[in-house]
Write an enzyme that holds these catalytic residues in place. Sequence first.
Site, PDB file in Angstrom:
ATOM      1  CG  HIS A   1      -5.073   4.110   0.861  1.00  0.00           C
ATOM      2  ND1 HIS A   1      -4.550   2.868   0.596  1.00  0.00           N
ATOM      3  CD2 HIS A   1      -6.291   4.147   0.271  1.00  0.00           C
ATOM      4  CE1 HIS A   1      -5.406   2.175  -0.137  1.00  0.00           C
ATOM      5  NE2 HIS A   1      -6.480   2.932  -0.358  1.00  0.00           N
ATOM      6  CB  SER A  22      -9.085   1.115  -0.980  1.00  0.00           C
ATOM      7  OG  SER A  22      -8.222   1.497  -2.024  1.00  0.00           O
ATOM      8  CG  ASP A  75      -2.282   0.580   0.943  1.00  0.00           C
ATOM      9  OD1 ASP A  75      -2.336   1.787   0.687  1.00  0.00           O
ATOM     10  OD2 ASP A  75      -3.266  -0.166   0.968  1.00  0.00           O
TER      11      ASP A  75
END
EC number: 3.4.21.-
Length: 1083
Positions: A211, A427, A139
Amino acid sequence: MRTTPTFPTKTFKPTAMALAVATTLSACLGGGGGGTSAPDFNAGGTGIGSNSRATTAKSAAVSYAGIKNEMCKDRSMLCAGRDDVAVTDRDAKINRPPPPNLHTGDFPNPNDAYKNLINLKPAIEAGYTGRGVEVGIVDTGESVGSISFPELYGRKEHGYNENYKNYTAYMRKEAPEDGGGKDIEASFDDEAVIETEAKPTDIRHVKEIGHIDLVSHIIGGRSVDGRPAGGIAPDATLHIMNTNDGTKNEMMVAAIRNAWVKLGERGVRIVNNSFGTTSRAGTADLFQIANSEEQYRQALLDYSGGDKTDEGIRLMQQSDYGNLSYHIRNKNMLFIFSTGNDAQAQPNTYALLPFYEKDAQKGIITVAGVDRSGEKFKREMYGEPGTEPLEYGSNHCGITAMWCLSAPYEASVRFTRTNPIQIAGTSFSAPIVTGTAALLLQKYPWMSNDNLRTTLLTTAQDIGAVGVDSKFGWGLLDAGKAMNGPASFPFGDFTADTKGTSDIAYSFRNDISGTGGLIKKGGSQLQLHGNNTYTGKTIIEGGSLVLYGNNKSDMRVETKGALIYNGAASGGSLNSDGIVYLADTDQSGANETVHIKGSLQLDGKGTLYTRLGKLLKVDGTAIIGGKLYMSARGKGAGYLNSTGRRVPFLSAAKIGQDYSFFTNIETDGGLLASLDSVEKTAGSEGDTLSYYVRRGNAARTASAAAHSAPAGLKHAVEQGGSNLENLMVELDASESSATPETVETAAADRTDMPGIRPYGATFRAAAAVQHANAADGVRIFNSLAATVYADSTAAHADMQGRRLKAVSDGLDHNGTGLRVIAQTQQDGGTWEQGGVEGKMRGSTQTVGIAAKTGENTTAAATLGMGRSTWSENSANAKTDSISLFAGIRHDAGDIGYLKGLFSYGRYKNSISRSTGADEHAEGSVNGTLMQLGALGGVNVPFAATGDLTVEGGLRYDLLKQDAFAEKGSALGWSGNSLTEGTLVGLAGLKLSQPLSDKAVLFATAGVERDLNGRDYTVTGGFTGATAATGKTGARNMPHTRLVAGLGADVEFGNGWNGLARYSYAGSKQYGNHSGRVGVGYRF
């Protein structure tokens, strides 16, 4: 080449602004499409509802536009390697009512709503948290400071240097209970290990949440300080591969590739990939791709918008896909990808590898996003003022449908000192599946990547239209159902390599369908609890496979494997070179049949384990060989009489070879069953193999068992065997007792079988003893002697004698005037005989008076209430009593004295015990005990102030006990009334020594002897008999018992006085300790 995380934004910025955008987009559109939890493409649809599970119902085949049958060839993504099925078109729909609410769990907090959507609660309630499972996360995001989040303690984070090759680990340990927080500043190039010093409730961290943090929290975030919104697998170990290229929103392909390499080197099995290459092919229909490989490669490049130069092809297909393929094949890794958020008909390109390389399908899962009604999300996010709205939402599964499923598009996370954060995008759909895969790997640590993806896909809830389609793939993730193992074998054979030892068992509880088979390897046991219809072969190469239900598959057992039929079951043909085991583990007693709907071949190296009462029925031909192990254990064979009968154990349309081809036969007759010979008979319905069986003599068997029993049990064991033999002689003589039908019909009390009607439960209880383990013979025969009745009665009689002695002692030290006294007495002791121990406990409270009734005469009377307990082996007794005690003493000057003693008590003895093989009996018996005593004593001067007394006499005990009958078991005891008298001789010394005018010490020593012994055994018979008689066993109460005691009397003044006594009575085998205290008032 660069890729982006699959946030629902055109250009992702992992900041608070991006989060705010995600939380404000709430509109969702879309419709149609569906998935299924079974591989049948013509299966009927199911709805989505509370705790529902997907089911399939056959219906007419559906025509799918745009798909040619020949395209199925060599296209695993379309047909799972099959050329006889079709796939739903991505636009196919079915007329059906709107789906109901998808909430199937009941987590009460709204922030856990996405967990309810995937039915997570059953997995959590079963205790699965991902502990011991290593999960990789590739990620990006600003996350160096975020390693101080307590929700993510334990996460291992890896950055990369400018060459995208060397990673430095940042490892967070558990938060200490003390110490304050501190910010951590570190570069990804630092060669250092960072350890936080922070408490979960005292954290100073960066303002931005990346994220990478959000994805990590969904997979393995912990619930801190009582907050409910933890992750799916909060105890999993997270390996974070941060591939940020410095722009905070894009990832370098080289870094991604190296991240996969590093995770593989660390043994990580599950990898989350919430990113993808943005599609520029719009809605290009890749279903129309031609068969040639070159056309596919070109279309793939067009679809991805990738660089068409040689370097672009090398990076896209040789580097990325080659890297993925290597780790799937050689590292057993499962890669989970999000489809992307472009609201396109096709997913991101990273998940397309199985379309190009069929074998890669076993290691890739693509995840699309669904809303709470089961439809795809479509989000609108407005750009700069004055521009047209841009639509963003989950991409469809598209051509990855066969390795794709759906998961919630929205989730909620909460970090320390933040409000719940609502996030949306595929996601976060992908890590929901990743976390569930971690739970699955915790429960089944042996599962391969192929096992994991098969289980996750085939247990998905069917949503939308029927079939594995291009929108939802297999359907909505069902974590609760996945934790029960696969629901189908659609991708060929499912190899279960259950590594471990034979004492470890794993269970599949779903019904399993599909065209594949099952290959069982490894030493641990695998249990199938469903009714399985998969049509591939079942091959057991190692360990054991247990069938609790029906299994349509043909079976093959290799030399190191074992097949266990538990209970009634059926299956296809069976060929065995290993072990086939038909004996029940629970010994339920049912006459169960294992039905082989085909042929049977038992090869020469194998063994058939079975038991009487279990029938192996073969529709076809049975070829017999190898070893036979026949057990008479359990109840299924029914009661056996002394004459004997045939009990069938195998039937077939034809037995192809004579039964003598069993190269070796071993038998276990249990405690009393005798297996004489195997017989083959032919009939109109086929051939049958039977054993001729009869019962053994219980008395002789018990006598033999008594030789190995502890000395204290020998008599009881022999008595129990004699009692049982008497009962079975009676049963043998009853009508039709030798037939298996006896047990069932007699239990129903059928009026047309009057000869056996009274014996229903008795036959079952006697049969259980006949077929019990021979090693349990001593215990069983001892229980059939019911010695607890005699032993507890003897213990109670001894305790009442102790209480009468207390009255006798009180006559010696009453003094003048009228005295009222209250006392409490506690008794306890053991009775050990020949290695067998019994324990007694007792408590008595008494109130009474004592007074001078003449110049040389003292009289006393007390009323006592007591409770005593007795325990031995697997039997317990509780005796409640109320008794009157009285005594009188007359002094003959200084020479000596005479005493008269009397007691009369009633008691109720309540018994609870095991009897026979596995039954329990309870009973109660009432009785009385009267005691009369006469004593004389001579005083001998001792020292200047003390006295020594020599005392002797007799006591007569008369016990009368009512008849009784136990309940709960046909092998309970029905006892006759009992009358027993015992004459006891008493002799002893007493020493008293004044300490002052208000305190005196006492000491006693003596002996008691039963002059004629005492026998409290109870004649009678079993409650399930009508004529057979016998008697209970009993311990031998020691005839001679030593007694001793110490005590003191104290005058407090104003008429108040107190006493304390300790006494002992016993022998080498027997001992009773008694303590007594009291307080009195003298008028």
